[in-house]
Enzyme design. Structure first.
Site, PDB file in Angstrom:
ATOM      1  N   SER A  98       0.818  -1.218   0.000  1.00  0.00           N
ATOM      2  CA  SER A  98       0.000   0.000   0.000  1.00  0.00           C
ATOM      3  C   SER A  98       0.849   1.265   0.000  1.00  0.00           C
ATOM      4  O   SER A  98       0.389   2.311  -0.464  1.00  0.00           O
ATOM      5  CB  SER A  98      -0.933   0.013   1.211  1.00  0.00           C
ATOM      6  OG  SER A  98      -1.921  -0.971   1.074  1.00  0.00           O
ATOM      7  N   HIS A 283      -6.863  -9.512   3.728  1.00  0.00           N
ATOM      8  CA  HIS A 283      -5.761 -10.152   4.467  1.00  0.00           C
ATOM      9  C   HIS A 283      -6.285 -11.273   5.364  1.00  0.00           C
ATOM     10  O   HIS A 283      -5.622 -12.291   5.548  1.00  0.00           O
ATOM     11  CB  HIS A 283      -5.021  -9.116   5.323  1.00  0.00           C
ATOM     12  CG  HIS A 283      -4.050  -8.264   4.564  1.00  0.00           C
ATOM     13  ND1 HIS A 283      -2.887  -8.764   4.026  1.00  0.00           N
ATOM     14  CD2 HIS A 283      -4.070  -6.952   4.235  1.00  0.00           C
ATOM     15  CE1 HIS A 283      -2.224  -7.784   3.414  1.00  0.00           C
ATOM     16  NE2 HIS A 283      -2.932  -6.671   3.523  1.00  0.00           N
TER      17      HIS A 283
END
Lengths: 456, 456
Positions: A98, A283
């Protein structure tokens, strides 16, 4: 039979405008002539939202396991889909994190995984928010995670590592040469990085400092709704936000209030909004969790569509920084995706694992029956019995793995990883300048387009 | 840094034309005025090619494991990407098979998995090829699989089950009321369904029958290159085609010859081309295999781009019927996709498993060293030793599972299933009518567009 466009009329009008070759922004209800470039740039980053999440959400929203009886309606994501973006970072992975991805969007420059608007030689890379401030624009970010987290951090600060969240908070607390803070509006969480003890045990209190410098600091949604001016820092949780599936939607409300406050000034603005927790659900390989975060994002986009509809100076772009988890609709040889059954799941799987880990095993059946009401196979029951008796330090994670398997078995949602994946991500846009984002592009092209708009 | 468009000039011209609002087809080198609808419709179906295959192929083509040194070039797929298509069938799965999906593309109507242009009440659904014949168009299909397989079958025949391949061959062998065959050009494999014994032990020889009815029947690529007229049936293999990774590319050659023969007539045509074996590689969870089939598809698309470039009456559409395998770039928590290392793999994993299963275990090391030259972990070595000594009937499949794991471990390509998955698929188009396919659509919209064009 075909997918019914959600708002056929509007879609036809848009296509009609394109066919007439209207490339200049068109005036809506605003009486001002349309500007050549957008003066309100809203970049929405759906963290982790690869293409599979869009397909899954369409079926989740439809709410059925089947498509026999009727066609399935398009979502707002379908309605405004324009293309895709590649996301590979400038390192040896081809799979971005990210930080590198947010840097690419915030600066138009690729960097290595983990870097916050900094290149591999340690040079800070100028961000769109820095440029916007130089040009006299307002700058704003809203996230459903810590403002010191990789995505919001990459738009305002510079760091060789996303892990340096205390130092990132330090950067948010500085003022420029004119005594002004480096942001006008910053909403999210992460109070613990702003109020803490430093390495020498001294108390750091950036909130007091910022307040002394004219920045209002708030810590509740109620306070947000009564604010009347910027600059404003809202830190609604000490650490992270709760999942939508466990709590409530909040991104549309935060954005509505943020736009109200930005609208008090005549100045143009760049607003970055991150739907942060789709990624977290990915995740955790938790598809129901992801769908509830997507529902929050849809609510946001419908609000933004309405907001932009009355203006001729506003451009909205929605993309993802990467996909997370390797989600597929169908798994393990089964041709099925039980989108309807996802609605039966009542909590995030991580939350359930924490709860189960903390409660007596005798209460597990009732809890699972309530929040994960699927008939358990003998294998799943045996696995639960075994982990119930476990004293492993990994017990919570082991419980979660079993819950993930139960959901995979019953819903047909597959995952390949607890990390990110490198497939191209969707690009969606609403506004007169949307044509800039058609087709296949690299995510740095989006960042460069933002720079072009603000530079001019 | 950004992805370099493969042919920047051409792309800019296309965008420029769109900005000028040119929605009517534009004349290229042809001196004839452009028709209102395309007269040469080429639908390419890349079986199993979901979005992850496009991203993976870009990096495979680049050939490196890293993106540090330079930007990564776009592929022809990137260059012409327009949007996506949903593929859910009309049953209780939300995940389509190739029969329901080909039916949706060939008829504009959704049906249940397994159905060949037939609805759930057993009614045949009219196909684009039937309509085209009624309208006096030529009809053609080229596939790298059996012509009786689900995708080509759904464009010409009707059956409640894709498994009825003998009956599908029977339908290909009939003639219409005018004594004409139901196709002009049909290239693929599957001779065994045309020449066989029926249930009573009688010899069926459709090839002789077709030949007597004026259809040339050929069985080699060399014969194809010397053909001068249609109708033509080419069955190049008794059963399936070999994988490109094990053999050679052939789809561009077959298409080049097919277009040459179709071009002998002034009549318009509908040509369906299936890149059939991307799907097979997906079912085998074999990423290198899939990349070599993608290379064949790219070669085809580059040829078709050139073919269409000199015409003003030709529209090319490329889509997938579904994605296969749940491919992700990155797996098992690792942020990496070793696209460069995929080039080191020298055979299809299924082929390798068959070979290994048939050879003495003492020869395994040299074979694996040659075709799968990765350092083997002790776990992988132990698994190979164990399966080498196995006498299980599943031995071949067990060998293949180990090879799949080795590739997953070393390349970071993840898979969730040996079956199909329900994510939306890419839509790509080349030609003056490409705007019809922008954005998110259902695959039946594509079928309906073909009907509209031929109907008029």
């Amino acid at each position: 039979m075909l997918i019914q466009p959600r708002k056929q009329v509007k879609r036809t009008l848009i296509i009609g405008a394109a066919m007439l070759g209207l490339t200049l922004p068109i005036a809506a209800t605003a009486s001002e002539p349309a500007p050549e470039e957008p003066k309100q740039i809203i970049l929405v980053i759906a963290d982790g939202m690869g293409f599979p999440f869009l397909s899954a959400y369409r079926y989740f929203k439809d709410g059925r396991n089947s498509s026999v009886a009727a066609d399935i309606e398009q979502t707002i994501f379908d309605q405004y889909l324009l293309g895709s973006a590649s996301t590979y970072p400038a390192d040896d992975t081809l799979v971005t994190d990210s930080a590198a991805s947010a840097t690419a969007l915030a600066t138009g420059v690729k960097t290595y995984n983990g870097a916050i608007a900094m290149d591999s030689e340690g040079n800070p890379i100028p961000t769109i928010m820095q440029l916007a401030r130089e040009k006299g624009w307002q700058t704003a970010a809203i996230a459903t995670t810590k403002v010191t987290h990789a995505t919001p951090a990459s738009f305002f600060t510079h760091s060789p590592s996303r892990r340096m969240e205390d130092e990132i908070a330090d950067q948010f607390a500085v003022v420029d040469d004119n005594g002004q803070p480096i942001f006008d509006l910053l909403l999210g969480s992460g109070r613990k990085h702003f109020v803490r003890e430093d390495a020498e045990g001294n108390r750091v209190s950036h909130l007091r400092t910022l307040n002394n410098r004219g920045v209002r600091v708030i810590e509740s949604y109620e306070q947000l709704q009564t604010q009347q001016r910027l600059p404003l820092l809202g830190l609604f949780f000490d650490d992270s936000f709760p999942y939508v599936i466990d709590d409530e939607k909040r991104l549309e409300m935060m954005t509505r209030e943020g736009l109200r406050l930005l609208g008090n000034s005549e100045k143009p603005f760049v607003l970055m909004i991150e739907a942060s927790m789709i990624d977290w659900c990915g995740h955790a390989n938790d598809v129901a969790c992801a769908m509830h975060e997507m529902a929050e994002l849809e609510e946001l986009m419908e609000f933004l569509e309405e907001y932009a509809d009355g203006r001729n100076d506003t451009q909205i772009i929605l993309t993802a920084d990467h996909s997370t988890g390797g989600l597929s609709l169908g798994a393990d040889g089964n041709y099925k995706f039980r989108a309807g059954d996802l609605h039966r799941i009542g909590r995030g799987l991580r939350t359930m694992a924490v709860d189960l880990n903390d409660m007596p095993a005798i209460d597990w059946d009732a809890y699972i029956e309530k929040y994960l009401p699927f008939p358990l196979s003998s294998e799943h029951q045996a696995a639960l019995s075994e982990v119930a008796a476990s004293t492993s330090e990994r017990r919570r994670a082991d419980i979660q793995d079993i819950l993930v398997n139960i959901v995979r078995f019953h819903t047909g949602a597959g995952w390949t990883t607890g990390g990110h994946t490198g497939e191209d991500v969707p690009v969606i846009a609403i506004g007169p300048w949307s044509d800039s984002f058609r087709g296949s592009q690299d995510q740095t092209d989006i960042g460069k387009q933002l720079f072009d708009w603000v530079q001019n």
